[in-house]
Structure formats: structure tokens, C-alpha cells
Design a protein around this motif. Structure first.
Motif, PDB file in Angstrom:
ATOM      1  N   SER A  27      29.814  44.397  36.860  1.00 22.93           N
ATOM      2  CA  SER A  27      30.041  44.166  38.173  1.00 22.93           C
ATOM      3  C   SER A  27      28.852  44.656  38.871  1.00 22.93           C
ATOM      4  N   TRP A  28      28.688  43.967  40.362  1.00 21.99           N
ATOM      5  CA  TRP A  28      27.860  44.500  41.220  1.00 21.99           C
ATOM      6  C   TRP A  28      28.271  44.131  42.535  1.00 21.99           C
ATOM      7  N   ASP A  29      28.041  44.895  43.520  1.00 24.54           N
ATOM      8  CA  ASP A  29      28.680  44.823  44.950  1.00 24.54           C
ATOM      9  C   ASP A  29      29.779  44.663  44.893  1.00 24.54           C
ATOM     10  N   LYS A  30      30.956  45.121  44.010  1.00 21.32           N
ATOM     11  CA  LYS A  30      32.316  45.220  43.901  1.00 21.32           C
ATOM     12  C   LYS A  30      32.691  46.777  43.784  1.00 21.32           C
ATOM     13  N   ASN A  31      33.835  46.795  44.477  1.00 21.49           N
ATOM     14  CA  ASN A  31      34.645  48.363  44.443  1.00 21.49           C
ATOM     15  C   ASN A  31      36.095  47.990  43.938  1.00 21.49           C
ATOM     16  N   PRO A  32      36.599  48.644  42.965  1.00 23.91           N
ATOM     17  CA  PRO A  32      35.716  49.646  41.973  1.00 23.91           C
ATOM     18  C   PRO A  32      34.721  48.894  41.241  1.00 23.91           C
ATOM     19  N   PRO A  33      33.795  49.645  40.853  1.00 23.67           N
ATOM     20  CA  PRO A  33      32.875  48.893  39.870  1.00 23.67           C
ATOM     21  C   PRO A  33      33.394  48.811  38.467  1.00 23.67           C
ATOM     22  N   VAL A  34      33.111  47.746  37.723  1.00 30.67           N
ATOM     23  CA  VAL A  34      33.458  47.347  36.233  1.00 30.67           C
ATOM     24  C   VAL A  34      32.248  47.400  35.367  1.00 30.67           C
ATOM     25  N   ALA A  35      32.165  47.726  34.254  1.00 31.28           N
ATOM     26  CA  ALA A  35      31.405  47.750  33.291  1.00 31.28           C
ATOM     27  C   ALA A  35      32.205  48.116  32.054  1.00 31.28           C
ATOM     28  N   GLY A  36      31.598  47.285  30.915  1.00 31.02           N
ATOM     29  CA  GLY A  36      31.777  47.684  29.475  1.00 31.02           C
ATOM     30  C   GLY A  36      32.561  46.311  28.882  1.00 31.02           C
ATOM     31  N   THR A  37      32.975  46.678  27.593  1.00 32.17           N
ATOM     32  CA  THR A  37      33.757  45.653  26.920  1.00 32.17           C
ATOM     33  C   THR A  37      34.951  45.434  27.599  1.00 32.17           C
ATOM     34  N   ALA A  38      35.557  44.030  27.501  1.00 31.89           N
ATOM     35  CA  ALA A  38      37.006  43.836  28.198  1.00 31.89           C
ATOM     36  C   ALA A  38      38.022  44.814  27.464  1.00 31.89           C
ATOM     37  N   GLU A  39      37.970  45.196  26.221  1.00 32.80           N
ATOM     38  CA  GLU A  39      38.874  46.286  25.784  1.00 32.80           C
ATOM     39  C   GLU A  39      38.615  47.537  26.568  1.00 32.80           C
TER      40      GLU A  39
ATOM     41  N   THR B 134      59.679  25.474  27.486  1.00 24.29           N
ATOM     42  CA  THR B 134      61.022  25.099  27.073  1.00 24.29           C
ATOM     43  C   THR B 134      62.222  25.900  27.386  1.00 24.29           C
ATOM     44  N   LYS B 135      61.925  27.204  27.600  1.00 27.79           N
ATOM     45  CA  LYS B 135      62.711  28.178  27.702  1.00 27.79           C
ATOM     46  C   LYS B 135      62.792  28.700  29.270  1.00 27.79           C
ATOM     47  N   GLY B 136      61.967  27.897  30.159  1.00 22.80           N
ATOM     48  CA  GLY B 136      61.872  28.590  31.466  1.00 22.80           C
ATOM     49  C   GLY B 136      60.638  28.974  31.785  1.00 22.80           C
ATOM     50  N   PRO B 137      60.075  29.836  32.815  1.00 23.28           N
ATOM     51  CA  PRO B 137      58.845  30.298  33.153  1.00 23.28           C
ATOM     52  C   PRO B 137      58.373  31.192  32.062  1.00 23.28           C
ATOM     53  N   ARG B 138      56.879  30.785  31.842  1.00 21.06           N
ATOM     54  CA  ARG B 138      56.369  31.601  30.617  1.00 21.06           C
ATOM     55  C   ARG B 138      55.514  32.807  31.486  1.00 21.06           C
ATOM     56  N   LEU B 139      56.268  33.639  31.330  1.00 21.57           N
ATOM     57  CA  LEU B 139      55.865  35.157  32.017  1.00 21.57           C
ATOM     58  C   LEU B 139      54.867  35.883  31.152  1.00 21.57           C
ATOM     59  N   HIS B 140      54.100  36.618  31.818  1.00 21.41           N
ATOM     60  CA  HIS B 140      53.157  37.348  31.102  1.00 21.41           C
ATOM     61  C   HIS B 140      52.809  38.489  32.367  1.00 21.41           C
ATOM     62  N   ASP B 141      52.330  39.655  31.930  1.00 12.78           N
ATOM     63  CA  ASP B 141      51.582  40.665  32.936  1.00 12.78           C
ATOM     64  C   ASP B 141      50.031  40.223  33.093  1.00 12.78           C
ATOM     65  N   TRP B 142      49.622  40.307  34.298  1.00  7.94           N
ATOM     66  CA  TRP B 142      48.260  39.634  34.316  1.00  7.94           C
ATOM     67  C   TRP B 142      47.326  40.560  35.234  1.00  7.94           C
ATOM     68  N   ALA B 143      46.068  40.979  35.029  1.00  6.54           N
ATOM     69  CA  ALA B 143      45.219  41.487  35.952  1.00  6.54           C
ATOM     70  C   ALA B 143      43.806  40.995  36.087  1.00  6.54           C
ATOM     71  N   TYR B 144      43.284  40.986  37.388  1.00  8.10           N
ATOM     72  CA  TYR B 144      42.129  40.336  37.683  1.00  8.10           C
ATOM     73  C   TYR B 144      41.131  41.004  38.223  1.00  8.10           C
ATOM     74  N   CYS B 145      39.898  41.324  37.583  1.00  9.14           N
ATOM     75  CA  CYS B 145      38.654  42.061  38.145  1.00  9.14           C
ATOM     76  C   CYS B 145      37.672  41.028  38.787  1.00  9.14           C
ATOM     77  N   GLU B 146      37.472  41.235  39.947  1.00  8.06           N
ATOM     78  CA  GLU B 146      36.297  40.450  40.537  1.00  8.06           C
ATOM     79  C   GLU B 146      35.143  41.320  40.235  1.00  8.06           C
ATOM     80  N   LEU B 147      33.870  40.556  39.746  1.00  5.53           N
ATOM     81  CA  LEU B 147      32.739  41.093  39.110  1.00  5.53           C
ATOM     82  C   LEU B 147      31.576  40.915  39.948  1.00  5.53           C
ATOM     83  N   ALA B 148      31.338  39.779  40.587  1.00  5.73           N
ATOM     84  CA  ALA B 148      30.337  39.383  41.456  1.00  5.73           C
ATOM     85  C   ALA B 148      30.467  38.042  42.358  1.00  5.73           C
ATOM     86  N   ASP B 149      29.821  38.179  43.397  1.00  4.39           N
ATOM     87  CA  ASP B 149      29.724  36.761  44.117  1.00  4.39           C
ATOM     88  C   ASP B 149      28.315  36.166  44.231  1.00  4.39           C
ATOM     89  N   LEU B 150      28.198  34.940  43.927  1.00  3.95           N
ATOM     90  CA  LEU B 150      27.107  34.332  43.662  1.00  3.95           C
ATOM     91  C   LEU B 150      27.066  32.934  44.441  1.00  3.95           C
TER      92      LEU B 150
END
Length: 398
Positions: free
Chosen positions: A235-247, A267-283
Motif C-alpha cells: 500500500s501507499w498513502d494509506k494508514n495503517p500501511p500494508v505490505a507482504g503476502t496475503a497470508e 439454499t440454507k439461508g444467508p451465506r455468512l463468512h467473516d470478512w476483512a478489507y484493506c485499502e491499498l492505494a487510490d489511483l
């Protein structure tokens, strides 16, 4: 959503079938060939569980499968023209500006080595390496429905490097080896060139990096594309900074970075998962196409299975200020192509093709695509029927 009556649905079915047959007519120079194509389509839509030549012939009242087989083999018509007809039909009936193109592949299990593109290769259809063909598909998914809009037969290098096999299965001379992501990029290019309305592309990790990303950025289309755990982000110009492999990045996330969200109804209702999102850069969009404008954000979307903690990673590209809920919903649209594969194989004979040639595969698959698109349009139109208004006047009994 209110469904149509049985009578209205039958009328829609009859009129839609006449419509699609009329659209096909220009592909054939002879009336008898057009009639055989109509019967082929009728066979795909019929009740027979197996859509083989003999079964279709029996349903059509033919003494044998020869006329049905001739449509796929000996006849002279262009399967790509039928693909374009299917695309136009889908745009007319299902198009919405916020639609998603979903890219995926499926296997066609085969015995022997003669069918075009057949090889021992991995297919998710069987969950293992086996003797099969692989088809790459693009599905058009909107709130009105979903259907296949494009397709391509994948040829392994063992085929493209063997002129004898190519000639025996009538592969066009212009066809050379193309990886699956390249086939997908060609499909996206055709959709962009023909102004198909869509805003997003979703795909798994097979298609997650490279020319697909560049093509979509140039076209100002958002994407949620799967990547492997060792894919590197920065990432750049983002806080907190992000760098490295996805893992590595996911290990550094705070507990409150996760949100439990639904990727859509299952078929059994909402497909629920836990999610996270990291913004990396604006272009700026003009960095990829000087005729475009607006600020776009590159990011990393992470999905965690609630029960076992299994992780999946996605590279994203979207208009600035797009919320995580939207990205999750786009990723959730991938279920539609899985449903499309299951439906077309179980009900329309997608994997019942008996021909061995290049054009035979593309003709069969394109005819199935037309039948499936027609069914999707009928379903949307039947469910969109407005019920007659009831009178609000009170009746006074005397």
C-alpha cells in the motif's frame, strides 16, 4: 415477487421459443437445416434425461440421430455467430448496469483421446485429475437472472503442439495455445467491445492476476478476483500501511478488522463468512485510459470460514468509497455460475456432446447456452408480471 399464472407462463414459453428460433434462422442457408436446428433445441428443452443424438432423434420422431448429428458436424454454420446471438438476447432481457461477469471453468469427462482438447487434467467437476475437456465460461449475472454469455474450449499444449490431432478435429489454423486467463481476457474484451452493460467481474484464483486486471482497469470496470495466499500486496498513502503476502497480512489484522457479512442467499439461508478489507492505494482512472476520470481504489479482500477458519484472498479494484458490503456481494455472485453449470448439465445436456471436433463442441455448447438464456428470460418475465389490481370500491348489498 409475484409469479405469473400457468397460462401466462405457457404463452411466454411458446413466444420465447418462436423468438429464439427466429433469431437462429439466419445462421442456416437451407430450410431443412434450420428445421433440424429447431428440433435440436426442442430436444435440449425436452424431458429426456440424456440429451444424446438417439434420445433427441426419438423425441423429434426421426428414425435415427443423423440429422441431429449433422447440426453439430457436417452442417455449415458459425457457432460464434450463435454465441453473439445469445449475447444480444441476454442483453435485451437481463441487462442491468450493475451486472457482474463471472468467469469460471468446468470439465467434460471423456473416454479415449480423440475428442478435441481431451487430456488428463484437473477438473473441479470431478475433484481430481482425470480424462476430460475443459471449457472456460463467462456468465452474465444481474438482479434479473443469470445465463452464459461466452465460452471457449481450452486446448492444452499437448494438443496445440500436435498438428495431426488439430487437423483431425478441425481446429482452425489461427488457434494457438492460450492459457485459461487469456481465454477469459478474450471474453471480457468481447463484452467490452460490444458494450455489454456490466460493472464488475468476479473469478477465482486461476484468473486473478495479469492481463485481466489491466483490461478491466482500462475499461473502468470493478473486479473481485481470487489470488493465492502467497500473492504480494503493498500500500501507499494509506494508514495503517500494508505490505507482504496475503497470508502474512491476515496474521497482522486486529480482531475488530473482521465483519460477519452475507455473500447472498443460499439454499440454507444467508451465506455468512467473516470478512476483512484493506485499502491499498487510490489511483486516477486516467492512469489507465486518458478518456476516463474518477478516483479508484485498489485493495485486498479476505474471507474467513466461520466453522474452520479457512481463508480465501481477493484482489479488488473499485470506485473510491465502495463499501466492503458491495465487494462481498460481488464475490457472492460467483454462486450463479456454479448454479448455471449444474442446471445446464442436469437439465439441458451441456456435457452430453457426442462429437469430437472443435466446431462440434462449440456448436453444442452454444445451443445449450441459447436454451438456458431463454429459460432465464422466461423466469424473469414470468416473475415480473404485475398482478391485476383489485377494485377498492366496496360492494353494497341490497
Amino acid at each position: 415477487m409475484t409469479g405469473a399464472s400457468i397460462e401466462t407462463t405457457l404463452e411466454l414459453w411458446a413466444s420465447s421459443l418462436r423468438d429464439v428460433k427466429g433469431r437462429m434462422r439466419g445462421l442456416f442457408t437451407q430450410e431443412r437445416v434450420a428445421a433440424s436446428a429447431n428440433l435440436f433445441l426442442d430436444g435440449l428443452l425436452g424431458d429426456e434425461r440424456r440429451k444424446t443424438g438417439w434420445m433427441r432423434a426419438e423425441a423429434a420422431g426421426d428414425p435415427g440421430p443423423w440429422r441431429q448429428q449433422a447440426i453439430l458436424g457436417r452442417g455449415h454454420w458459425d457457432a460464434d455467430e450463435l454465441r453473439d446471438i445469445v449475447r444480444e438476447y441476454i442483453v435485451e432481457n437481463l441487462a442491468m448496469d450493475d451486472a457482474v461477469l463471472v468467469i469460471d471453468e468446468t470439465g467434460f469427462l471423456k473416454q479415449g483421446k480423440a475428442s478435441c482438447g481431451v487430456a488428463r487434467q484437473y477438473t473441479g467437476s470431478a475433484g481430481k485429475i482425470t480424462n476430460c475437456q475443459i471449457g472456460v465460461f463467462a456468465a452474465y449475472v444481474s438482479a434479473r437472472g443469470h445465463a452464459f454469455i461466452d465460452r471457449a474450449l481450452y486446448l492444452p499444449k499437448t494438443w496445440t503442439g500436435d498438428p495431426v490431432r488439430l487437423a483431425a478435429t478441425h481446429v482452425p489454423e489461427a488457434v494457438t495455445f492460450a492459457p485459461k486467463p487469456a481465454l477469459a481476457a478474450q471474453m471480457i474484451g468481447r463484452a467490452l467491445a460490444t458494450n455489454v452493460p456490466f460493472s464488475w467481474v468476479a473469478a477465482d484464483a486461476v484468473y486473478g492476476v495479469g492481463e485481466i486486471e489491466q483490461a478491466l482497469r482500462r475499461g473502468c470496470k470493478g473486479y473481485v478476483l481470487g489470488v493465492k495466499s502467497d500473492h504480494r500486496f503493498g500500500s501507499w498513502d494509506k494508514n495503517p500501511p500494508v505490505a507482504g503476502t496475503a497470508e502474512k497480512i491476515v496474521r497482522g489484522l486486529a480482531p475488530d478488522a473482521w465483519q460477519r457479512l452475507s455473500a447472498g442467499e443460499g439454499t440454507k439461508g444467508p451465506r455468512l463468512h467473516d470478512w476483512a478489507y484493506c485499502e491499498l492505494a487510490d489511483l486516477g482512472a486516467d492512469e489507465y485510459d486518458e478518456t476516463k476520470s474518477g478516483l479508484w481504489t485498489r485493495g485486498l479482500l479476505i474471507r474467513r470460514n466461520i466453522s474452520d477458519g479457512d481463508l480465501a484472498f481477493f484482489t479488488t479494484w473499485c470506485p473510491a468509497d465502495t463499501g466492503i458490503e458491495t465487494l462481498v456481494a460481488v464475490e457472492g455472485h460467483r454462486w450463479a455460475i456454479e448454479d448455471s453449470f449444474e442446471t445446464t448439465k442436469n437439465e439441458l445436456g451441456l456435457d452430453h456432446n457426442e462429437t469430437r471436433s472443435w466446431h462440434g463442441w462449440h456448436r453444442h455448447v452454444s445451443l445449450v447456452m441459447l436454451a438456458f438464456a431463454m429459460m432465464a428470460a422466461i423466469r424473469y418475465r414470468a416473475n415480473d408480471v404485475t398482478p391485476p389490481k383489485r377494485s377498492t370500491r366496496r360492494t353494497i348489498k341490497i
